[in-house]
Scaffold this active site. Structure first.
Site, PDB file in Angstrom:
ATOM      1  N   LYS A  22      28.264  46.064  51.920  1.00 45.81           N
ATOM      2  CA  LYS A  22      27.909  44.940  51.035  1.00 45.81           C
ATOM      3  C   LYS A  22      28.860  43.767  51.244  1.00 45.81           C
ATOM      4  CE  LYS A  22      29.330  44.747  46.512  1.00 45.81           C
ATOM      5  NZ  LYS A  22      29.914  43.404  46.269  1.00 45.81           N
ATOM      6  N   ASN A  23      30.154  44.069  51.256  1.00 44.59           N
ATOM      7  CA  ASN A  23      31.123  42.978  51.305  1.00 44.59           C
ATOM      8  C   ASN A  23      31.226  42.323  52.681  1.00 44.59           C
ATOM      9  OD1 ASN A  23      31.595  43.419  48.645  1.00 44.59           O
ATOM     10  ND2 ASN A  23      33.587  44.423  48.912  1.00 44.59           N
ATOM     11  N   CYS A 117      34.706  37.231  35.649  1.00 43.74           N
ATOM     12  CA  CYS A 117      33.918  38.451  35.797  1.00 43.74           C
ATOM     13  C   CYS A 117      34.654  39.536  35.044  1.00 43.74           C
ATOM     14  CB  CYS A 117      33.786  38.768  37.273  1.00 43.74           C
ATOM     15  SG  CYS A 117      33.292  40.436  37.611  1.00 43.74           S
ATOM     16  N   ARG A 122      39.557  36.131  38.006  1.00 43.48           N
ATOM     17  CA  ARG A 122      39.072  35.810  39.343  1.00 43.48           C
ATOM     18  C   ARG A 122      38.900  34.315  39.592  1.00 43.48           C
ATOM     19  NH1 ARG A 122      34.577  40.193  40.953  1.00 43.48           N
ATOM     20  NH2 ARG A 122      35.499  40.063  43.000  1.00 43.48           N
ATOM     21  N   ASP A 307      38.614  48.729  45.118  1.00 44.62           N
ATOM     22  CA  ASP A 307      37.243  49.173  44.838  1.00 44.62           C
ATOM     23  C   ASP A 307      37.125  50.703  44.759  1.00 44.62           C
ATOM     24  OD1 ASP A 307      36.352  46.604  44.647  1.00 44.62           O
ATOM     25  OD2 ASP A 307      35.411  46.528  46.613  1.00 44.62           O
ATOM     26  N   ARG A 399      23.946  46.887  42.315  1.00 42.03           N
ATOM     27  CA  ARG A 399      24.423  45.738  43.094  1.00 42.03           C
ATOM     28  C   ARG A 399      25.068  46.198  44.394  1.00 42.03           C
ATOM     29  NH1 ARG A 399      28.651  42.695  40.348  1.00 42.03           N
ATOM     30  NH2 ARG A 399      28.710  41.976  42.479  1.00 42.03           N
TER      31      ARG A 399
END
Ligand code: UD1
Length: 421
Positions: A22-23, A117, A122, A307, A399
């Site tokens: 994803k990233n 967030c 952030r 993460d 997500r």
């Protein structure tokens, strides 16, 4: 609203294939704003965040087509728009990655601040400082960042912190700037390297990606290219923890071992056996009968990934002894703790530290995913909780995890997706 209903107590067994990262895919997609002609991305994960980026790009004049699962073709259709819509940027912080590309190729960008967030404030100050150093004029007007510039000019930038997103935004902008840009204290995450490789394939001149000093020689044009996204090291790590927490044995396919070293090291310290298969792109995790407590401190790559902190926090509830988890990257990443406690975990937090006493038996309950990785951690905890656990607010998890329920079911988990009306 979707929820996941899980009956715990079944050791996971078998093989699972990890999707593209994803990233990595999100910045690459943003970079296509700067490319002429068509770009073909392979190993694109089927995720909500990818859909959101497709919508952001559609708004900005990039046409997306997917004829084959896992493949995404992107090509410019219009060039006038420079403003990203609030609705989409609010939904996904990574939308801010269109700033550098828009400025570099259209000379203007208007992007609403992504806002705080859940996992921390952030800010985007480093992104903005980077654009200013490249010669852009940046102002904040009614919650929207407006930036403008003629052709960006190469410069020397030192980042106060090796921010992944800021490094990516500056790197992208610098590829079309006049002259050389040097980014010092750059992020060295594999996803930054994937972006640099992609841009190089499109004609950019980049040296040093993956080290803390990246040098970019600006070029006049970048062309559409074909690129395969690197495997998702966080999805892989999540399945490795799933094997460990359930006392199972799981082979995780489509991985880069090098990217997973900090996760592998902690699992081995806990007593798991982790072996690289002969093919080189798969890992097998075998859990021991009893796991040992460990201490963890999150760091930028190649340190332990923030993460993976929530999944390991869940795992620590099932180890013998006291574990201490320290979060140094984001200031508010223990939002899952009250939910874990509903399952029976013994965790206390103070500031950026969580102390987990194990081993506690967990019992099913209704819990809410507080954020993406926190939600994944609750699902992991549910896999060992007695009786049924309902994980609500599943949209957070969707997500970042492709077909999570199907993949877990394929490994023998008792899990079903339920849609609440
Ligand atoms: C990316 C990842 C996210 C991961 C994080 C750290 C994507 C889409 N997301 O997020 O999954 O958890 O890297 O590995 O790739 N910061 C500032 N000013 C800035 C930018 C960041 O102070 O201008 C701070 C942040 O508040 C945070 C820290 O730097 O405390 C790290 O953030 P950053 O590396 O930028 O993470 P993201 O790119 O947002």
């Amino acid at each position: 609203m979707e929820k996941l209903v899980i009956t715990g107590g079944y050791p996971l067994q078998g093989k699972v294939r990890v999707a593209g990262a994803k990233n990595a895919v999100l910045p690459l997609m943003a970079a296509t704003l700067m490319l002429t002609g068509e770009t073909v991305l392979e190993e694109v994960p089927a995720l909500e965040d990818v859909d959101t980026m497709v919508q952001v790009l559609a708004y900005l004049g990039i046409e997306a087509r997917s004829d084959v699962p896992g493949q995404l073709c992107l090509k410019p259709a219009a060039e006038g728009v420079v403003a990203a819509p609030y609705e989409l940027v609010r939904r996904m912080r990574a939308s801010f990655l269109v700033l550098g590309p828009l400025l570099a190729c259209r000379g203007r960008a208007e992007i609403p601040l992504p806002g705080g967030c859940a996992i921390g404030t952030r800010p985007v100050d480093l992104h903005l400082k980077g654009m200013q150093a490249l010669g852009a004029e940046v102002v904040l007007n009614q919650g929207t960042i407006s930036a403008r510039a003629g052709r960006l000019k190469g410069c020397h930038i030192y980042l106060d912190f090796p921010s992944v997103g800021a490094t990516e935004n500056i790197l992208m902008a610098a590829t079309l700037a006049e002259g050389e840009t040097v980014i010092e204290n750059a992020a060295v995450e594999p996803e930054v390297v994937d972006l640099a490789n992609f841009l190089s394939g499109a004609g950019a001149k980049i040296k040093g990606a993956g080290t803390s000093i990246v040098r970019v020689k600006g070029v006049k044009e970048l062309r559409g290219t074909r690129h395969s996204i690197i495997p998702d090291r966080i999805e892989a790590g999540t399945f490795m923890v799933a094997a460990a927490i359930t006392g199972g044995s799981v082979t995780v396919e489509n991985v880069v071992y090098e990217h997973l070293k900090p996760v592998v090291a902690k699992l081995m310290e806990m007593g798991c056996s982790v072996s690289v298969l002969e093919s080189g792109d798969a890992l097998r995790v075998d859990a021991p009968s009893g796991l040992k407590a460990v201490d963890i401190k999150t760091m930028p790559y190649p340190g332990f990934p923030t993460d993976m902190q929530s999944p390991f926090l869940a795992l620590a509830t099932q180890t013998q002894g006291t574990s201490v988890v320290t979060e140094t990257v984001f200031e508010n990443r223990f939002l899952l703790v009250p939910e874990l406690k509903r399952l029976g975990a013994n965790v206390r937090t103070e500031g950026r530290t969580a102390v987990i006493e194990g081993k506690t038996p967990l019992t099913g309950a209704k819990v809410k995913a507080p954020d993406l990785r926190g939600g994944a951690a609750l699902i992991l905890a549910a896999l060992v909780a007695q009786d049924e656990t309902e994980v609500h607010n599943l949209y957070h998890v969707k997500r970042g995890y492709e077909n999570l329920e199907e993949k877990l079911a394929g490994l023998g988990a008792r899990v079903r997706l339920v849609v609440d009306n």
